[in-house]
Design a protein around this motif. Structure first.
Motif: not given
Length: 233
Positions: A197-216
């Motif tokens: 498995s692969w683990i990571a810490v990603v820092r993103i603008p708060a306003g794109i959380q929904e987009e980020f979760y969709d991509q994940v």
């Protein structure tokens, strides 16, 4: 070079002579601000005009008189930096609308409502801008105007710029695609686990959380684990 129908006139008058260059207004403004811009990306033609509307080129004599050279780049850069950018009413309206849209998008993607932790929808930001009678300058950068716009919006909208650090774990079957997440923000750290498995810490603008979760979820077919570990102001 840019298309002619997207160009505006940069004009410099000196020693009784007039010089014009057809330019992209945004790129011209970047040049005026001292940014490193490829001139090829900022102009619609590699000619110095005395009257661009009539395609009348400036004479070598006049170029030498004012610029001490007939070389296009040197003269064009001086015209852009020292001259005036001229827009038709339609061009100005178009540029203002485009810049306004970019400002709204930037705020929506990078700021949140501190009362809920969620971003303000673009329409809400636009309505607040109208209520606050915010003016957009077609020549100022998005980043510069965001500060002014947010200051005007704060009496109407609770708003705060925020980033989030999110821990992600993608199971072995989908782990190879994990690096696609680096395009969503800043990949601060990552590590392969013994089980693949692969683990990571990603820092993103708060306003794109929904987009980020969709991509994940798209990468992992809904099998990834995510957790917000820090909100950064």
């Amino acid at each position: 070079m840019i298309p002619l129908d997207q160009a505006v006139v940069a004009r410099l008058e000196s020693y009784g002579e007039r010089f014009e260059v057809l330019v992209d207004p945004d790129q011209a403004q970047r040049i005026r601000q001292g940014e490193d811009v490829d001139l090829e990306d900022a102009v619609a033609a590699d000619s110095i005009f005395s009257n661009a509307a009539h395609a009348e080129r400036a004479s070598d004599e006049s170029l030498l008189k004012v610029f001490k050279t007939t070389e296009f780049e040197a003269a064009a850069l001086r015209i852009i930096k020292k001259g005036e950018i001229h827009l038709t009413s339609e061009q100005r309206r178009h540029l203002i609308a485009e810049k306004r849209s970019r400002v709204i998008t930037f705020i929506s993607r990078n700021a949140v409502n501190p009362q809920t932790g969620f971003p303000h929808p673009p329409q809400r930001i636009e309505l607040a801008m109208e209520e606050a009678r915010v003016s957009i300058d077609p020549f100022k950068s998005v980043e510069e105007q965001v500060k002014e716009v947010v200051k005007a919006l704060r009496p109407l909208l609770p708003i705060r710029f925020e980033e989030v650090r999110i821990a992600v774990k993608i199971p072995p079957d989908y782990a190879a695609r994990g690096y696609e997440l680096k395009n969503a923000g800043t990949l601060e750290q990552d590590e392969w686990q013994k089980d693949g498995s692969w683990i990571a810490v990603v820092r993103i603008p708060a306003g794109i959380q929904e987009e980020f979760y969709d991509q994940v979820n798209k990468i992992s077919k809904g099998n990834a684990e995510t957790r917000i570990i820090e909100r950064v102001l």
